[in-house]
Design a protein around this motif. Structure first.
Motif, mmCIF file in Angstrom:
data_model
loop_
_atom_site.group_PDB
_atom_site.id
_atom_site.type_symbol
_atom_site.label_atom_id
_atom_site.label_comp_id
_atom_site.label_asym_id
_atom_site.label_seq_id
_atom_site.Cartn_x
_atom_site.Cartn_y
_atom_site.Cartn_z
ATOM 1 N N ARG A 19 -2.128 28.152 -38.066
ATOM 2 C CA ARG A 19 -1.724 28.251 -36.658
ATOM 3 C C ARG A 19 -2.930 28.402 -35.730
ATOM 4 N NH1 ARG A 19 -0.893 33.901 -35.060
ATOM 5 N NH2 ARG A 19 0.504 33.123 -33.447
ATOM 6 N N LYS A 20 -4.149 28.411 -36.294
ATOM 7 C CA LYS A 20 -5.361 28.458 -35.489
ATOM 8 C C LYS A 20 -5.872 27.038 -35.265
ATOM 9 C CE LYS A 20 -5.588 32.980 -35.499
ATOM 10 N NZ LYS A 20 -5.410 33.785 -34.271
ATOM 11 N N ASP A 22 -8.663 24.462 -33.010
ATOM 12 C CA ASP A 22 -9.827 24.306 -32.126
ATOM 13 C C ASP A 22 -9.627 23.075 -31.245
ATOM 14 O OD1 ASP A 22 -11.035 26.511 -33.164
ATOM 15 O OD2 ASP A 22 -12.398 25.416 -34.491
ATOM 16 N N TYR A 49 -2.673 29.632 -21.460
ATOM 17 C CA TYR A 49 -1.859 28.836 -22.384
ATOM 18 C C TYR A 49 -2.158 27.349 -22.199
ATOM 19 C CZ TYR A 49 0.851 33.125 -22.835
ATOM 20 O OH TYR A 49 1.232 34.424 -23.061
ATOM 21 N N GLY A 61 0.160 26.881 -27.219
ATOM 22 C CA GLY A 61 -0.801 27.782 -27.837
ATOM 23 C C GLY A 61 -1.442 28.694 -26.804
ATOM 24 N N LYS A 62 -1.937 29.838 -27.262
ATOM 25 C CA LYS A 62 -2.625 30.790 -26.389
ATOM 26 C C LYS A 62 -4.115 30.760 -26.715
ATOM 27 C CE LYS A 62 -2.407 35.479 -24.562
ATOM 28 N NZ LYS A 62 -1.683 36.767 -24.572
ATOM 29 N N GLU A 64 -7.509 32.203 -27.370
ATOM 30 C CA GLU A 64 -8.005 33.508 -27.789
ATOM 31 C C GLU A 64 -9.525 33.617 -27.700
ATOM 32 O OE1 GLU A 64 -6.436 34.379 -31.643
ATOM 33 O OE2 GLU A 64 -4.482 34.980 -30.819
ATOM 34 N N ASN A 91 -10.695 28.279 -28.964
ATOM 35 C CA ASN A 91 -9.940 28.780 -30.121
ATOM 36 C C ASN A 91 -8.526 29.067 -29.647
ATOM 37 O OD1 ASN A 91 -12.881 30.576 -30.805
ATOM 38 N ND2 ASN A 91 -12.179 28.845 -32.003
ATOM 39 N N SER A 93 -4.374 29.811 -30.607
ATOM 40 C CA SER A 93 -3.403 30.266 -31.596
ATOM 41 C C SER A 93 -2.022 29.797 -31.163
ATOM 42 C CB SER A 93 -3.431 31.794 -31.697
ATOM 43 O OG SER A 93 -2.489 32.250 -32.628
ATOM 44 N N VAL A 95 1.794 29.687 -30.503
ATOM 45 C CA VAL A 95 2.762 30.763 -30.279
ATOM 46 C C VAL A 95 4.198 30.251 -30.183
ATOM 47 C CG1 VAL A 95 1.118 32.305 -29.176
ATOM 48 C CG2 VAL A 95 2.375 30.656 -27.770
ATOM 49 N N ASP A 565 -1.294 39.597 -30.247
ATOM 50 C CA ASP A 565 -2.336 38.606 -30.495
ATOM 51 C C ASP A 565 -3.711 39.230 -30.267
ATOM 52 O OD1 ASP A 565 -3.184 38.245 -27.662
ATOM 53 O OD2 ASP A 565 -1.173 37.421 -27.428
ATOM 54 N N GLN A 566 -4.755 38.489 -30.613
ATOM 55 C CA GLN A 566 -6.109 39.025 -30.570
ATOM 56 C C GLN A 566 -6.552 39.363 -29.152
ATOM 57 O OE1 GLN A 566 -7.629 39.756 -33.338
ATOM 58 N NE2 GLN A 566 -9.426 40.617 -32.329
#
Length: 620
Positions: A19-20, A22, A49, A61-62, A64, A91, A93, A95, A565-566
């Motif tokens: 789910r990560k 780039d 986002y 995705g968010k 991070e 980067n 993630s 969601v 999340d991070q």
């Protein structure tokens, strides 16, 4: 690609690792804001986002983090511009995704390399932050709780059922706004529903207030909700003139509770307590004067005729006198000390009065010498409390077993010395089945000593949970709210036995694991989440996370809150007062929100003092 999409396109997927993801940003999209369709849109930045298109699928995705990547193939070309050699990489993630104009949390598909990435339009941004879910095809009822910290005009509302039919955790250091958030949430709820008859009939809220923040001393206060909607209990182990909390006979007669409260040993003292509480012979005689006198004289007769040591006989009278505050047995103690003697040569007790010795076989315990003094005692059984009767029951059982069964006092005597703690319990509770009809009970423990602060929340919460569990009424709702919850839910307390600690934690862990089935929900607020049982924190459904600075507290949140999340996690230590992270089932994505102001007059009593106001003008 049409012109509008070209404005929003920010780059392409470069790599996918679960789910990560780039994303390489187009070099023309490094401005802070973009103008799109008449709206100013914030450009890509950490915490924002993006939308990733994969065919007809739209993944969300968010961001991070971001970093710079250098294209080494261009480094050897002298004619290449420096900006062409450097790429901005995000980067991201994953969601959630858009499905039929609705945002849904979770991963439906993973993107592919070179999939195009876009900024969200204002409409898409609103869909991501629309937290009102459908329940059985019907939209939940919205309740506004604050506004998005990064977008001041964006109101945040959650569903009443999604939030309040769940276990809630509110964590933050002192002064971060934790108690204000707790009060604000329930003030909003009560304001919306307090005039509805169904709410009054079927909803019950109980606040355990360790610091007196929700009861300011004025019994007509309107903290959280108006005075007529709540029942206030300002409990005290120091003052006698105050309202006590009602506990039912069924709950107070629980053998396990008394065994743990009195720190009874498993093999000897706990069975003794069970025998004492099961024996109604003496208990039934504590309700009127004549029966009480009879119980006292018959026990003295049993002790004397069974040749119990005189010291134990005198101690029995002392123990009875110490058990009941409204009865003074000092005349009886003095007379037995002076007049009761043991004649070792004849192996008999005798009673000496006016230089006349009366030996044991001539005693008339119903009408004779020993009873005369008992009959002259001032005994008011109407003033004996239920807890004093329990203490008396244990005392009479102890001396009855000494007289009749030659009990080994070595094992039970330590327990008898601990009976004095019942006085503290008696100062804060009354045994009654009458409960308040108001939908909110506020129980202040600010004037209660440390040992009772451990006992009372357990006793109160266990009673209302057991009652709710026995009712099995799907219409009834119960919410137990514990502020400064580390006082009662800590697993590292050194002030109590392991048995008591286990009993306390097991009770609350059962509530949080099984309570939902019976319509029972728990709200816990604490400045030290690291002190609270990880089992309890991990079972919470919704979190309001204020500023946390201590590393252990931050680690406890990171370890147990899977919704975070991070980016949100790293913001924990720098959140301003009144701002918190909302994460959990009621919110589709973790967000940082500013909690709405509470209506004037309904705020909790916890404002930070401003010393200079009083230093410069002492009359203020």
């Amino acid at each position: 690609m049409n012109e509008l999409n070209a404005v929003l396109k920010i780059g392409n997927v470069h790599s996918v690792k679960g789910r990560k993801v780039d994303v390489i940003v187009d070099k023309s999209k490094n401005a802070s804001h973009l103008l799109y369709n008449g709206d100013i849109i914030k450009n890509v930045s950490v915490g924002g986002y993006i939308k990733i298109t994969k065919g007809f699928e739209e993944l969300v995705g968010k961001i991070e983090g971001e970093f710079i990547s250098t294209d080494k193939s261009l480094e050897r070309k002298e004619y290449a511009h420096n900006r062409d050699k450097i790429s901005r990489v995000l980067n991201v993630s994953l969601v959630g995704y858009f499905d039929k104009l609705k945002f849904k949390q979770g991963i439906k598909e993973l993107p592919l390399i070179e999939n195009e990435c876009y900024l969200l339009t204002q409409d898409e941004f609103n869909r991501v932050h629309h937290f009102i879910k459908d329940i059985n095809g019907v939209p939940d009822i919205p309740i506004r709780i604050g506004s998005l910290a990064s977008e001041k005009g964006k109101e945040i509302s959650v569903g009443v059922n999604s939030l309040f039919a769940s276990h809630i955790g509110i964590f933050g250091n002192t002064g971060s706004g934790k108690s204000y958030t707790l009060a604000g949430l329930y003030h909003k709820l009560f304001k919306a529903y307090q005039n509805k008859s169904g709410f009054k009939a079927n909803a019950k809220f109980v606040i355990i207030d360790f610091n007196g923040e929700y009861l300011n001393g004025d019994e007509n206060d309107n903290i959280i909700t108006t005075f007529e909607n709540k029942n206030l209990y300002k409990l005290s182990t120091r003052k006698q003139t105050h309202k006590k909390y009602p506990i039912s006979e069924e709950e107070i007669n629980d053998i396990d509770f008394w065994s743990i409260f009195l720190t009874a040993t498993e093999k000897t003292q706990k069975p003794f307590i069970k025998r004492a509480l099961s024996n109604d012979f003496y208990f039934s005689r504590f309700n009127n004067e004549s029966d009480f006198r009879y119980a006292l004289s018959s026990m003295l007769e049993s002790l004397i005729t069974n040749k119990v040591d005189k010291g134990d006989i005198i101690q029995f009278i002392y123990d009875v006198s110490n058990s009941v505050s409204a009865i003074c047995l000092e005349p009886l103690i003095q007379e037995y000390q002076q007049s009761l003697h043991w004649h070792s040569s004849s192996d008999k007790y005798y009673y000496e009065a006016n230089n006349v010795k009366t030996y044991l076989e001539n005693f008339d315990f119903n009408n004779g010498i020993p009873v005369n003094t008992i009959n002259r005692l001032a005994i008011n059984t109407a003033s004996i409390t239920y807890l004093e009767k329990i203490r008396l029951r244990i005392v009479f059982q102890f001396y009855n077993e000494i007289a009749r069964f030659n009990l080994n006092t070595e094992h039970i005597s330590p327990l008898m010395k601990r009976l004095k703690t019942i006085e503290q319990l008696d100062s804060v509770i009354t045994v009654s089945s009458e409960m308040s009809d108001n939908f909110l009970d506020i129980i202040s423990l600010s004037d209660v000593n440390t040992s009772m602060k451990k006992v009372l929340p357990l006793l109160i919460c266990k009673q209302i949970y057991d009652k709710k569990k026995q009712e099995r009424n799907d219409k009834k709702y119960l919410n137990i709210i514990i502020d400064e919850a580390h006082n009662i839910l800590s697993y590292s307390s050194q002030r109590e036995s392991e048995t008591w600690k286990d009993y306390r934690l097991e009770t609350f862990e059962e509530i949080i694991k099984e309570g939902r089935k019976f319509g029972v929900f728990l709200t816990v607020a604490s400045q030290r989440p690291s002190d609270i049982s990880s089992t309890i924190i991990s079972q919470l459904h919704n979190y309001f996370l204020h500023r946390l600075i201590n590393n252990k507290d931050i680690e406890a949140v990171e370890r147990t809150v899977s919704y975070l999340d991070q980016v949100s996690f790293e913001a924990l230590s720098i959140l301003p007062t009144g701002t918190c992270i909302l994460a959990g089932l009621s919110a589709q994505v973790p967000i940082i929100i500013e909690i709405d102001k509470i209506d004037e007059g309904f705020e909790p009593y916890n404002k930070t003092i401003k010393p200079t106001d009083y230093w410069e003008n002492p009359d203020v």
